[in-house]
Structure formats: C-alpha cells, structure tokens
Design a protein around this motif. Structure first.
Motif, short mmCIF file in Angstrom:
data_model
loop_
_atom_site.label_atom_id
_atom_site.label_comp_id
_atom_site.label_asym_id
_atom_site.label_seq_id
_atom_site.Cartn_x
_atom_site.Cartn_y
_atom_site.Cartn_z
N VAL A 38 -6.84 -3.11 -10.05
CA VAL A 38 -7.28 -1.72 -10.09
C VAL A 38 -7.61 -1.23 -8.68
O VAL A 38 -7.30 -0.09 -8.32
CB VAL A 38 -8.48 -1.54 -11.05
CG1 VAL A 38 -9.02 -0.13 -11.00
CG2 VAL A 38 -8.07 -1.90 -12.47
N THR A 39 -8.22 -2.08 -7.87
CA THR A 39 -8.53 -1.71 -6.49
C THR A 39 -7.25 -1.38 -5.72
O THR A 39 -7.20 -0.41 -4.96
CB THR A 39 -9.29 -2.84 -5.79
OG1 THR A 39 -10.47 -3.13 -6.52
CG2 THR A 39 -9.67 -2.46 -4.37
N ASN A 40 -6.22 -2.15 -5.95
CA ASN A 40 -4.94 -1.91 -5.30
C ASN A 40 -4.34 -0.58 -5.76
O ASN A 40 -3.81 0.19 -4.94
CB ASN A 40 -3.97 -3.06 -5.57
CG ASN A 40 -2.74 -2.99 -4.70
OD1 ASN A 40 -2.80 -2.54 -3.56
ND2 ASN A 40 -1.61 -3.42 -5.25
N VAL A 41 -4.41 -0.27 -7.05
CA VAL A 41 -3.89 1.00 -7.57
C VAL A 41 -4.66 2.17 -6.95
O VAL A 41 -4.05 3.17 -6.54
CB VAL A 41 -4.00 1.03 -9.12
CG1 VAL A 41 -3.75 2.43 -9.65
CG2 VAL A 41 -3.03 0.04 -9.73
N VAL A 42 -5.99 2.06 -6.86
CA VAL A 42 -6.80 3.13 -6.28
C VAL A 42 -6.47 3.29 -4.80
O VAL A 42 -6.35 4.42 -4.30
CB VAL A 42 -8.31 2.84 -6.48
CG1 VAL A 42 -9.17 3.79 -5.66
CG2 VAL A 42 -8.67 2.94 -7.95
N HIS A 43 -6.28 2.18 -4.10
CA HIS A 43 -5.93 2.24 -2.68
C HIS A 43 -4.60 2.96 -2.47
O HIS A 43 -4.48 3.83 -1.59
CB HIS A 43 -5.87 0.82 -2.11
CG HIS A 43 -5.43 0.74 -0.70
ND1 HIS A 43 -6.23 1.15 0.35
CD2 HIS A 43 -4.26 0.32 -0.14
CE1 HIS A 43 -5.57 1.00 1.48
NE2 HIS A 43 -4.38 0.49 1.21
N GLU A 44 -3.61 2.62 -3.27
CA GLU A 44 -2.30 3.27 -3.15
C GLU A 44 -2.38 4.75 -3.52
O GLU A 44 -1.75 5.60 -2.89
CB GLU A 44 -1.26 2.56 -4.03
CG GLU A 44 -0.92 1.16 -3.58
CD GLU A 44 -0.36 1.10 -2.17
OE1 GLU A 44 0.48 1.98 -1.81
OE2 GLU A 44 -0.75 0.20 -1.42
N ALA A 45 -3.17 5.06 -4.55
CA ALA A 45 -3.31 6.46 -4.97
C ALA A 45 -4.04 7.28 -3.92
O ALA A 45 -3.74 8.46 -3.73
CB ALA A 45 -4.05 6.53 -6.30
N ALA A 46 -4.99 6.67 -3.21
CA ALA A 46 -5.73 7.38 -2.17
C ALA A 46 -4.83 7.78 -1.01
O ALA A 46 -5.09 8.76 -0.32
CB ALA A 46 -6.90 6.53 -1.69
N LYS A 47 -3.78 7.02 -0.80
CA LYS A 47 -2.84 7.32 0.29
C LYS A 47 -2.04 8.60 0.02
O LYS A 47 -1.49 9.18 0.93
CB LYS A 47 -1.85 6.17 0.47
CG LYS A 47 -2.44 4.94 1.08
CD LYS A 47 -1.33 3.90 1.22
CE LYS A 47 -1.81 2.59 1.76
NZ LYS A 47 -0.71 1.61 1.84
N ASN A 48 -1.97 9.01 -1.25
CA ASN A 48 -1.14 10.15 -1.62
C ASN A 48 -1.76 11.51 -1.30
O ASN A 48 -1.17 12.53 -1.61
CB ASN A 48 -0.79 10.10 -3.11
CG ASN A 48 0.09 8.92 -3.43
OD1 ASN A 48 0.82 8.41 -2.57
ND2 ASN A 48 0.05 8.48 -4.68
N GLY A 49 -2.94 11.53 -0.74
CA GLY A 49 -3.51 12.81 -0.33
C GLY A 49 -4.57 13.33 -1.27
O GLY A 49 -5.57 12.66 -1.50
N ASP A 50 -4.35 14.52 -1.82
CA ASP A 50 -5.35 15.24 -2.62
C ASP A 50 -5.82 14.39 -3.80
O ASP A 50 -5.10 14.16 -4.76
CB ASP A 50 -4.76 16.55 -3.12
CG ASP A 50 -5.80 17.41 -3.82
OD1 ASP A 50 -6.99 17.08 -3.72
OD2 ASP A 50 -5.40 18.40 -4.46
N ARG A 51 -7.07 13.95 -3.72
CA ARG A 51 -7.60 13.05 -4.74
C ARG A 51 -8.12 13.80 -5.96
O ARG A 51 -8.27 13.22 -7.02
CB ARG A 51 -8.73 12.20 -4.15
CG ARG A 51 -8.22 11.31 -3.05
CD ARG A 51 -9.34 10.58 -2.40
NE ARG A 51 -8.82 9.79 -1.28
CZ ARG A 51 -9.56 9.14 -0.44
NH1 ARG A 51 -10.86 9.16 -0.56
NH2 ARG A 51 -9.01 8.46 0.53
N SER A 52 -8.38 15.09 -5.83
CA SER A 52 -8.96 15.84 -6.95
C SER A 52 -7.98 16.01 -8.10
O SER A 52 -8.40 16.20 -9.24
CB SER A 52 -9.45 17.21 -6.48
OG SER A 52 -8.35 17.99 -6.04
N GLU A 53 -6.69 15.96 -7.84
CA GLU A 53 -5.68 16.11 -8.89
C GLU A 53 -4.85 14.85 -9.07
O GLU A 53 -3.82 14.88 -9.73
CB GLU A 53 -4.77 17.29 -8.57
CG GLU A 53 -5.50 18.62 -8.58
CD GLU A 53 -4.59 19.78 -8.26
OE1 GLU A 53 -3.36 19.58 -8.23
OE2 GLU A 53 -5.10 20.88 -8.05
#
Length: 165
Positions: A38-53
């Motif tokens: 899950v930490t890895n998924v969150v890390h990769e998702a954080a790289k995508n920019g806008d976290r609010s959506e």
C-alpha cells in the motif's frame, strides 16, 4: 454532537496457542506484506500530481491508517495476553480451552470450545469465555445443567461431554 465514545470493556486476557499464532500471523502479514504494498501504491499515486482528486492516493492513505490502527492494536494486545496451552488438572470440569458438548431439551447436541475474546467464532464452534453461555458453563461437570438466561426466557442445556484436545 461529538465523536467521543466511551472506551470499550476489555475482554479477558487469555488466548489459546492457536489463537495467539493466528494473531501473530495477521500482524506479520499486515506489517511485512500489506503495508509495504500500500505504501508503494500511495508513493506512485503521489507522483501523479493533484492528490485531492487522486483515488489511489486517497484510498491508499485510508488503507494505511486502517493497517496502522490494526498493527497498533495487535501489538498492544499480544503483549497483554496470557497464552493458555495446557489442560487443567481437573479434566472433568469445564475450564478455558475445553471442548464442551451440550444437549438441549429437544435432544439436539452442539459442540463448543471456550476460547478468549480475541479468537471467538461461533460458526467454528468457538465461544468467547466472556459470553453468557460460556460463563454459565465454566466450572460445571459432566451431566450438570447449564441455564442460559435470555431476555425472552431461560434455556436449559445438559453437558454430555468435556474434552481437552
């Protein structure tokens, strides 16, 4: 109206060896397998920019909080539990860890094991020692009556077998 809730009553601090092993396996699975994924998924998702959506980020963070909450609970609970892994001296009485076969007034039998509150599962025949039925059985002998008091009346059982496997 606030979110405050009164603290829940702690269950009895006893557990069988199998129950302790299951809780330890769950703790290990959460900490060593699920949390890093899950930490890895969150890390990769954080790289995508806008976290609010970003759904992966939002749900990943929520899952991390759930995992961390359960890991904290299991760590504390395992420290305070007492593992009961031997049968009592008096095997003719119902104590913690006993497999008890009950017969109701209609002649139907049910078999239960008295376990700690952290491992009960009625579908598997495991009753928490804190449950009303288990409390009524504790200390009884073979052929004793067990009276279960319910809001709709009393239910009567007879102990037909006691095993410590």
């Amino acid at each position: 109206m606030g979110r405050w809730r009164p603290p829940s009553r702690k269950g009895s601090p006893y557990i069988t060896r199998e129950g302790a092993d299951a809780l330890q396996a769950e703790l290990s699975q959460l900490w060593k397998v699920e949390r890093p994924e899950v930490t890895n998924v969150v890390h990769e998702a954080a790289k995508n920019g806008d976290r609010s959506e970003n759904g992966d980020y939002i749900y990943g963070k929520r899952r991390l909080r759930e995992i961390d909450r359960r890991v904290r609970f299991l760590s504390k609970r395992l420290d305070e539990l007492t593992i009961v892994d031997r049968a009592p001296a008096e095997r003719d009485k119902v104590f913690f860890g006993a497999w008890v076969t009950l017969e109701d007034e209609d002649g139907e039998e049910q078999r239960f094991r008295i376990v700690g509150p952290d491992e009960f599962n009625v579908a598997e025949g495991k009753l928490s020692m804190d449950s009303p039925l288990a409390k009524a059985m504790l200390g009884k002998k073979l052929d004793d009556e067990v009276v279960l008091r319910k809001p709709e009346g009393e239910e009567l059982f007879y102990i037909v077998a006691i095993d410590y496997e």
